[in-house]
Design an enzyme around this catalytic site. Structure first.
Site, PDB file in Angstrom:
ATOM      1  N   VAL A 128     -18.546  10.482   1.381  1.00 16.23           N
ATOM      2  CA  VAL A 128     -19.641  10.301   0.417  1.00 16.23           C
ATOM      3  C   VAL A 128     -20.837   9.647   1.108  1.00 16.23           C
ATOM      4  O   VAL A 128     -21.982  10.054   0.926  1.00 16.23           O
ATOM      5  CB  VAL A 128     -19.164   9.407  -0.755  1.00 16.23           C
ATOM      6  CG1 VAL A 128     -20.324   9.114  -1.702  1.00 16.23           C
ATOM      7  CG2 VAL A 128     -18.009  10.045  -1.499  1.00 16.23           C
ATOM      8  N   LYS A 167       0.837  -1.213   0.000  1.00 17.84           N
ATOM      9  CA  LYS A 167       0.000   0.000   0.000  1.00 17.84           C
ATOM     10  C   LYS A 167       0.863   1.249   0.000  1.00 17.84           C
ATOM     11  O   LYS A 167       1.906   1.288   0.642  1.00 17.84           O
ATOM     12  CB  LYS A 167      -0.833   0.056   1.291  1.00 17.84           C
ATOM     13  CG  LYS A 167      -2.124  -0.687   1.272  1.00 17.84           C
ATOM     14  CD  LYS A 167      -2.914  -0.282   2.528  1.00 17.84           C
ATOM     15  CE  LYS A 167      -4.107  -1.174   2.705  1.00 17.84           C
ATOM     16  NZ  LYS A 167      -4.870  -0.827   3.919  1.00 17.84           N
ATOM     17  N   ASN A 208     -10.252   8.769   7.787  1.00 10.82           N
ATOM     18  CA  ASN A 208     -10.547   9.770   6.766  1.00 10.82           C
ATOM     19  C   ASN A 208     -10.941  11.067   7.451  1.00 10.82           C
ATOM     20  O   ASN A 208     -11.893  11.106   8.227  1.00 10.82           O
ATOM     21  CB  ASN A 208     -11.656   9.288   5.835  1.00 10.82           C
ATOM     22  CG  ASN A 208     -11.131   8.251   4.859  1.00 10.82           C
ATOM     23  OD1 ASN A 208      -9.995   8.355   4.395  1.00 10.82           O
ATOM     24  ND2 ASN A 208     -11.914   7.248   4.580  1.00 10.82           N
ATOM     25  N   GLU A 268      -7.459   2.881   8.425  1.00 11.93           N
ATOM     26  CA  GLU A 268      -7.096   4.290   8.211  1.00 11.93           C
ATOM     27  C   GLU A 268      -8.154   5.210   8.778  1.00 11.93           C
ATOM     28  O   GLU A 268      -9.258   4.782   9.114  1.00 11.93           O
ATOM     29  CB  GLU A 268      -6.879   4.582   6.714  1.00 11.93           C
ATOM     30  CG  GLU A 268      -8.137   4.497   5.899  1.00 11.93           C
ATOM     31  CD  GLU A 268      -8.014   5.235   4.563  1.00 11.93           C
ATOM     32  OE1 GLU A 268      -7.091   6.044   4.372  1.00 11.93           O
ATOM     33  OE2 GLU A 268      -8.889   5.017   3.711  1.00 11.93           O
ATOM     34  N   GLY A 274      -8.779   6.463  -2.123  1.00 18.75           N
ATOM     35  CA  GLY A 274      -9.719   6.150  -3.195  1.00 18.75           C
ATOM     36  C   GLY A 274      -9.497   4.785  -3.821  1.00 18.75           C
ATOM     37  O   GLY A 274      -9.809   4.572  -4.990  1.00 18.75           O
ATOM     38  N   ARG A 298     -12.412  13.915   6.739  1.00 16.94           N
ATOM     39  CA  ARG A 298     -13.323  14.755   5.944  1.00 16.94           C
ATOM     40  C   ARG A 298     -14.735  14.210   6.089  1.00 16.94           C
ATOM     41  O   ARG A 298     -14.935  13.160   6.685  1.00 16.94           O
ATOM     42  CB  ARG A 298     -12.925  14.658   4.461  1.00 16.94           C
ATOM     43  CG  ARG A 298     -12.928  13.202   4.003  1.00 16.94           C
ATOM     44  CD  ARG A 298     -12.970  13.028   2.506  1.00 16.94           C
ATOM     45  NE  ARG A 298     -13.311  11.656   2.192  1.00 16.94           N
ATOM     46  CZ  ARG A 298     -12.441  10.659   2.058  1.00 16.94           C
ATOM     47  NH1 ARG A 298     -11.155  10.887   2.205  1.00 16.94           N
ATOM     48  NH2 ARG A 298     -12.851   9.449   1.778  1.00 16.94           N
TER      49      ARG A 298
HETATM   50  P1  ADP Z   1      -8.102   3.856   0.505  1.00 16.50           P
HETATM   51  O1  ADP Z   1      -7.456   4.885   1.364  1.00 16.50           O
HETATM   52  O2  ADP Z   1      -7.544   3.835  -0.876  1.00 16.50           O
HETATM   53  O3  ADP Z   1      -9.604   3.885   0.549  1.00 16.50           O
HETATM   54  P2  ADP Z   1      -8.052   1.699   2.460  1.00 16.50           P
HETATM   55  O4  ADP Z   1      -6.830   1.390   3.224  1.00 16.50           O
HETATM   56  O5  ADP Z   1      -9.136   2.451   3.162  1.00 16.50           O
HETATM   57  O6  ADP Z   1      -7.648   2.458   1.122  1.00 16.50           O
HETATM   58  O7  ADP Z   1      -8.667   0.359   1.903  1.00 16.50           O
HETATM   59  C1  ADP Z   1      -9.716   0.339   0.941  1.00 16.50           C
HETATM   60  C2  ADP Z   1     -10.240  -1.069   0.797  1.00 16.50           C
HETATM   61  O8  ADP Z   1      -9.190  -1.968   0.402  1.00 16.50           O
HETATM   62  C3  ADP Z   1     -10.771  -1.702   2.089  1.00 16.50           C
HETATM   63  O9  ADP Z   1     -12.118  -1.345   2.330  1.00 16.50           O
HETATM   64  C4  ADP Z   1     -10.642  -3.174   1.766  1.00 16.50           C
HETATM   65  O10 ADP Z   1     -11.648  -3.646   0.912  1.00 16.50           O
HETATM   66  C5  ADP Z   1      -9.321  -3.215   1.016  1.00 16.50           C
HETATM   67  N1  ADP Z   1      -8.214  -3.459   1.960  1.00 16.50           N
HETATM   68  C6  ADP Z   1      -7.388  -2.532   2.492  1.00 16.50           C
HETATM   69  N2  ADP Z   1      -6.488  -3.090   3.322  1.00 16.50           N
HETATM   70  C7  ADP Z   1      -6.743  -4.408   3.332  1.00 16.50           C
HETATM   71  C8  ADP Z   1      -6.169  -5.554   3.995  1.00 16.50           C
HETATM   72  N3  ADP Z   1      -5.127  -5.417   4.806  1.00 16.50           N
HETATM   73  N4  ADP Z   1      -6.715  -6.768   3.749  1.00 16.50           N
HETATM   74  C9  ADP Z   1      -7.760  -6.916   2.909  1.00 16.50           C
HETATM   75  N5  ADP Z   1      -8.338  -5.888   2.254  1.00 16.50           N
HETATM   76  C10 ADP Z   1      -7.857  -4.648   2.449  1.00 16.50           C
END
Ligand code: ADP
Length: 451
Positions: free
Chosen positions: A295, A158, A290, A288, A164, A292
């Protein structure tokens, strides 16, 4: 209280903010790009100022143009909506230096939570469970392989500054991990201006559960229950509901308390969201925060009866929270469908163009948040969200039944939209039973990752 607010955004969220401002007797200033001259937010605001060309960099991300507009219109607050400048700490500081209140959290909280590695580190120290993985940015492939060996495949690479659903790659073995590392770092640098990436355990078939936070500047912090945003395509949310069919009162209290603790650890003030992944065995992990309005905030509004934009404006004006944790009760069920200008049968390809026929659904239990009208031209330059269809009912089943008939009523032609996909999901017994995980669309409907 503010007397005049500039809304540094477009589309449905700009319309949404203007509506609450009107109810609060606050004057509004819309800003718009050359492509949005005829937009609904321009028509509904008390004043409107063109801030530049069609491309977002020329207009909605153009800080000097937006600040000039704010100075000319003599506003005392700027509402950033979501996306664009909403999580730009530098923009917050510029607003402050111009004596304009940024209607959102302090720059320091945005900066901290904007770095997922720093955010996870802070949460770990605050005693919040985090997804196992690297504790710092991964420097090289040895680092990445060592972490993968410790936590086991599958893993996700990541971007620390990602958002997004972008800047994320799932890897099942060493070879894929090494190649993902290189591409992720390069993409993160190009897209987010920060090449830092980290590796974390990829949870198998989790649910996405997030808690709505409301905090004032005096340190009072409460949560407004959860939203279940498990139905996603390519890690981007498509359907959200509140409450979650997977969260009972006990689990809500437990995660809710941690979410409040997480927000306090970040010295947070404003509306915000703490996101978790929930495993089938009931374990859950912070992913994480957010910083803000999101949506999907309307589903929380519908079950709590609280206007989140109004609360956000009130706390930005320095007022204290009008309610305590015990005053918050979730009543009934709310579901939201994101109606996007995309073709789900063609890899979610964007589908801009003129909407000649538009007839939104109505009746009991239906709310439509949109900027669309008959004759509206969907520009190709921005986010594909056209409308949010929110339905409510006493139970989940009630809300689903209202959604099904509302989707049937919704006429939005001739462009392609996500409506047919929503109809398919709402007629699926697996969805009715609430037995879903974040890979639902890819696995169950065999759509999604077809790019
Ligand atoms: P963004 O900031 O791009 O929205 P997130 O970290 O919030 O990214 O993750 C978005 C989505 O990605 C999560 O809702 C989930 O579906 C998937 N995801 C993120 N991290 C994991 C993880 N460690 N294991 C499985 N799915 C994940």
């Amino acid at each position: 209280m503010f007397s005049k607010i500039l809304i540094a955004n477009r589309g449905e969220i700009a319309v949404r903010v203007i509506r609450t401002c009107k109810e609060m007797n606050i004057r509004t200033v819309a800003v718009y790009s050359e492509a949005d001259r005829n937009s609904l937010h321009v028509r509904l605001a008390d004043e409107a100022i063109c801030v530049g060309g069609a491309r977002a960099e020329q207009s909605y991300l153009n800080i000097p143009a937006i600040i000039s507009a704010a100075e000319i219109a003599d506003v005392d607050g700027i509402h950033p909506g979501y996306g664009f400048l909403s999580q730009n700490a530098h923009f917050v500081e510029i607003c402050e230096s111009c004596n304009i209140t940024f209607i959102g959290p302090p720059a320091s909280a945005i900066r901290l939570m904007g770095d997922k590695i720093a955010a996870k580190d802070l949460m770990r120290k605050a005693g919040i469970p985090i997804v196992p993985g690297s504790m710092a940015a991964v420097r090289n492939k040895e680092d990445a392989l060592k972490t993968a060996r410790r936590i086991g495949y599958p893993v996700i690479v990541k971007a620390a500054a990602g958002g997004g659903g972008r800047g994320m790659r799932v890897c099942h073995n060493d070879v894929r991990l090494i190649s993902a590392l290189m591409t992720c770092q390069a993409e993160a640098k190009a897209s987010f201006g920060n090449g830092d990436v980290f590796v974390e355990k990829c949870l198998e078939q989790p649910r996405h559960i997030e808690f709505q936070i409301l905090a004032d500047r005096a340190g009072h912090t409460i949560h407004l229950g959860e939203r279940d945003c498990t139905i996603q395509r390519r890690h981007q949310k498509l359907i959200e509901e509140s409450p979650s069919p997977a969260v009972d009162a006990k689990l809500r209290r437990k995660i809710g308390e941690l979410a409040v603790r997480a927000a306090k650890a970040a010295d947070y003030a404003s509306v915000g969201t703490i996101e978790f992944l929930l495993n089938k065995d009931g374990t859950f992990y912070f992913i994480e925060m957010n910083t803000r309005i999101q949506v999907e905030h309307p589903v929380t509004e519908m079950v709590t009866g609280i206007d989140l934009i109004k609360e956000q404006i009130r706390v930005a004006a320095g007022e204290t929270l009008g309610l305590k944790q015990d005053d918050v009760a979730l009543d009934g069920w709310a579901i939201e469908c994101r109606i996007n200008a995309e073709d789900p049968s063609n890899g979610f390809a964007p589908s801009p163009g003129r909407i000649t026929e538009y007839q939104p659904p109505g009746g009991r239990g239906v709310r439509v948040d949109t900027h669309v009208f008959a004759g509206y031209d969907v520009p190709p330059f921005y986010d594909s969200l056209l409308a949010k269809l929110i339905t409510t009912g006493r139970t989940r089943e009630d809300a689903i039944r209202v959604m099904q008939r509302a989707l049937d009523e919704f006429l939005l032609e001739p462009i392609r939209t996500t409506i047919p996909l929503h109809k398919q999901i709402f007629s699926d017994p697996t969805f009715w039973r609430g037995q879903i995980s974040t890979d639902y669309i890819d696995r169950q409907l065999q759509l999604g990752e077809s790019e």
